[in-house]
Design a protein around this motif. Structure first.
Motif, mmCIF file in Angstrom:
data_model
loop_
_atom_site.group_PDB
_atom_site.id
_atom_site.type_symbol
_atom_site.label_atom_id
_atom_site.label_comp_id
_atom_site.label_asym_id
_atom_site.label_seq_id
_atom_site.Cartn_x
_atom_site.Cartn_y
_atom_site.Cartn_z
ATOM 1 N N VAL A 193 -3.613 -28.346 -30.629
ATOM 2 C CA VAL A 193 -2.439 -28.023 -31.558
ATOM 3 C C VAL A 193 -2.929 -28.510 -32.934
ATOM 4 N N VAL A 194 -2.926 -27.368 -33.645
ATOM 5 C CA VAL A 194 -3.396 -27.794 -35.196
ATOM 6 C C VAL A 194 -2.165 -27.725 -36.060
ATOM 7 N N ILE A 195 -2.085 -28.686 -36.850
ATOM 8 C CA ILE A 195 -0.721 -28.749 -37.655
ATOM 9 C C ILE A 195 -1.009 -28.795 -39.253
ATOM 10 N N GLY A 196 -0.347 -27.925 -39.915
ATOM 11 C CA GLY A 196 -0.928 -27.883 -41.214
ATOM 12 C C GLY A 196 -0.369 -26.655 -42.048
ATOM 13 N N GLY A 197 -1.139 -26.072 -43.157
ATOM 14 C CA GLY A 197 -0.811 -25.004 -43.987
ATOM 15 C C GLY A 197 -1.635 -24.987 -45.126
ATOM 16 N N GLY A 198 -1.626 -23.862 -45.877
ATOM 17 C CA GLY A 198 -2.461 -23.634 -46.962
ATOM 18 C C GLY A 198 -3.670 -23.133 -46.390
ATOM 19 N N THR A 199 -4.703 -23.186 -47.272
ATOM 20 C CA THR A 199 -6.309 -22.666 -46.951
ATOM 21 C C THR A 199 -6.853 -23.430 -45.968
ATOM 22 N N GLY A 200 -6.490 -24.680 -46.138
ATOM 23 C CA GLY A 200 -7.407 -25.686 -45.238
ATOM 24 C C GLY A 200 -7.369 -25.425 -43.859
ATOM 25 N N LEU A 201 -6.070 -24.963 -43.405
ATOM 26 C CA LEU A 201 -5.614 -24.847 -42.138
ATOM 27 C C LEU A 201 -6.512 -23.425 -41.667
ATOM 28 N N SER A 202 -6.314 -22.649 -42.583
ATOM 29 C CA SER A 202 -7.244 -21.190 -42.158
ATOM 30 C C SER A 202 -8.383 -21.259 -41.986
ATOM 31 N N VAL A 203 -9.209 -22.057 -42.852
ATOM 32 C CA VAL A 203 -10.391 -22.277 -42.662
ATOM 33 C C VAL A 203 -10.856 -22.871 -41.424
ATOM 34 N N LEU A 204 -9.968 -23.979 -41.202
ATOM 35 C CA LEU A 204 -10.414 -24.731 -39.878
ATOM 36 C C LEU A 204 -10.392 -23.768 -38.508
ATOM 37 N N LEU A 205 -9.266 -22.868 -38.595
ATOM 38 C CA LEU A 205 -9.174 -22.121 -37.367
ATOM 39 C C LEU A 205 -9.878 -20.869 -37.232
ATOM 40 N N ARG A 206 -10.763 -20.392 -38.331
ATOM 41 C CA ARG A 206 -11.860 -19.443 -38.241
ATOM 42 C C ARG A 206 -12.841 -20.048 -37.332
ATOM 43 N N GLY A 207 -13.104 -21.541 -37.399
ATOM 44 C CA GLY A 207 -14.198 -21.709 -36.573
ATOM 45 C C GLY A 207 -13.801 -21.989 -35.347
ATOM 46 N N MET A 208 -12.312 -22.746 -35.081
ATOM 47 C CA MET A 208 -11.856 -23.086 -33.770
ATOM 48 C C MET A 208 -11.765 -21.883 -32.973
ATOM 49 N N LYS A 209 -11.495 -20.744 -33.593
ATOM 50 C CA LYS A 209 -11.337 -19.461 -32.388
ATOM 51 C C LYS A 209 -12.248 -19.037 -31.445
ATOM 52 N N LYS A 210 -13.744 -19.735 -32.091
ATOM 53 C CA LYS A 210 -14.830 -19.202 -31.577
ATOM 54 C C LYS A 210 -15.225 -20.034 -30.337
ATOM 55 N N TYR A 211 -14.292 -20.916 -29.923
ATOM 56 C CA TYR A 211 -14.484 -21.888 -28.767
ATOM 57 C C TYR A 211 -13.560 -21.640 -27.542
ATOM 58 N N PRO A 212 -13.839 -21.856 -26.672
ATOM 59 C CA PRO A 212 -13.018 -21.622 -25.174
ATOM 60 C C PRO A 212 -11.707 -22.809 -25.129
ATOM 61 N N ARG B 101 1.123 -15.975 -42.465
ATOM 62 C CA ARG B 101 0.186 -14.665 -42.700
ATOM 63 C C ARG B 101 -1.111 -15.051 -42.673
ATOM 64 N N ASN B 102 -1.664 -16.207 -43.535
ATOM 65 C CA ASN B 102 -3.113 -16.602 -43.514
ATOM 66 C C ASN B 102 -3.600 -17.137 -42.241
ATOM 67 N N VAL B 103 -2.897 -17.734 -41.573
ATOM 68 C CA VAL B 103 -3.240 -18.097 -40.179
ATOM 69 C C VAL B 103 -3.459 -17.011 -39.046
ATOM 70 N N LEU B 104 -2.455 -15.987 -39.199
ATOM 71 C CA LEU B 104 -2.498 -14.977 -38.285
ATOM 72 C C LEU B 104 -4.038 -14.124 -38.687
ATOM 73 N N ALA B 105 -4.050 -14.096 -40.018
ATOM 74 C CA ALA B 105 -5.611 -13.291 -40.537
ATOM 75 C C ALA B 105 -6.533 -14.268 -39.964
ATOM 76 N N ALA B 106 -6.409 -15.457 -40.066
ATOM 77 C CA ALA B 106 -7.756 -16.585 -39.662
ATOM 78 C C ALA B 106 -8.126 -16.187 -38.123
ATOM 79 N N LEU B 107 -6.850 -16.199 -37.177
ATOM 80 C CA LEU B 107 -7.149 -16.279 -35.842
ATOM 81 C C LEU B 107 -7.299 -14.768 -35.305
#
Length: 330
Positions: free
Chosen positions: A11-30, A62-68
């Protein structure tokens, strides 16, 4: 993999650009990702849509949806496109408008996010912190109250506390369930008072995080932020969270140990921002495990968290934790 054969639940909690940046990397892992996203934004396109339609602010969602998402780059670019016209479309993001349209069609903001997730082939689940319009307020140290997330950083005063209205805000049952079932909970990175705390202040949501059995990791910001965290150290960030929650619940803090070049720091001086001081001794006194690594990258002369490096560190944490569970047989 978990002992039950399923992917680890993060579970990742946040907002803004920081959360989106983190999720772009996390989605590559199982891993099974649930992103809990603030809906307190009241500026720009998000604020206009929120006020006109009385729905939660869609911008951070919107930014999180785009990141994931897993779509062609042009589709993501279209979703993130912001109109620059001389009419009422000016400043609106197409993604915000689509989410607003889907909310109108389905009659429910969360349902709209679910449908948009299918269209964008999103890895994981994206949930708003609340399924209703909320307003963020800040009580300053001199007793004045600033209303509106977009106004708080520009008050020129020091924040004493932030709080939400209306008085009755209901968290989503899916959000509560995700926190209870998580193997790892990540908080941040992001603006402390306007991206992180608005999630934790939703009734029951913060309490569930405090009580959750999962290991909790705070990813500290790289730079201070004028109007929010001027001159804050890493431990000041965490102490502010504890003061608002009334409990000490973070197990691990991830901080940067790379010197930021003077020319980059000079750019940030215009924003009255400077590198966060990572006061490791005080962090350890607070009972925190401190992880420090080179976790920054440079984009257009500014620094950001290195999404690949941070995601790798986070995945190693969940991997170590699950190995320990298997070893202990719990």
């Amino acid at each position: 993999m978990r002992m039950d054969g399923k992917q680890p639940r993060i579970v990742v909690i946040g907002g803004g650009t920081g959360l989106s940046v983190l999720l772009r990397g996390m989605k590559k892992y199982p891993v099974d990702i649930t992103a809990i996203v603030t809906v307190a934004d009241d500026g720009g396109s998000s604020g206009r849509i929120r006020d006109e339609m009385d729905i939660p602010s869609p911008g951070d969602i919107r930014n999180v949806l785009a990141a994931l998402s897993d779509v062609e780059p042009l589709v993501e670019q279209m979703f993130q496109h912001r109109f620059k016209t001389s009419n009422e479309l000016s400043g609106h993001s197409l993604g915000n408008l689509i989410i607003a349209a889907l909310t109108s069609i389905t009659g429910d903001f969360v349902h709209a996010i679910q449908e948009m997730s299918k269209v964008l082939n999103v890895h994981g689940k994206v949930l708003p912190a609340a399924n209703q319009s909320v307003v963020l307020h800040a009580e300053m140290e001199d007793g004045t109250v600033i209303t509106g997330e977009s106004q708080i950083p520009f008050s020129g005063k020091k924040i004493k506390r932030v709080f939400l209205t209306p008085d009755v805000i209901h968290p989503l049952s899916e959000t509560v369930r995700a926190i209870r079932n998580a193997d790892l909970i990540i908080i941040g990175p992001g603006s402390l008072y306007t991206s992180i705390l608005p999630n934790l202040l939703v009734p029951k949501l913060g309490e569930e995080v405090c009580r959750a059995k999962a290991k909790k990791v705070y990813i500290c910001n790289l730079m201070t932020q004028a109007g929010e965290t001027l001159d804050f150290t890493a431990s000041d960030h965490i102490q502010a969270i504890y003061d608002h929650m009334g409990c000490s619940f973070i197990d691990t803090v991830l901080v940067n140990n790379e010197e930021i070049p003077p020319e980059i720091q000079e750019k940030y001086k215009e924003e009255l921002a400077k590198p966060v001081v990572f006061d490791v001794d005080r962090l350890e006194t607070m009972g925190l495990e401190v992880l420090y690594d080179r976790i920054i990258t440079y984009q257009n002369g500014y620094i950001r968290h290195d999404t690949e490096k941070v995601a790798k560190i986070i995945y190693s944490l969940i991997d170590d934790q699950l190995k320990e569970k298997i070893k202990s047989g719990s």
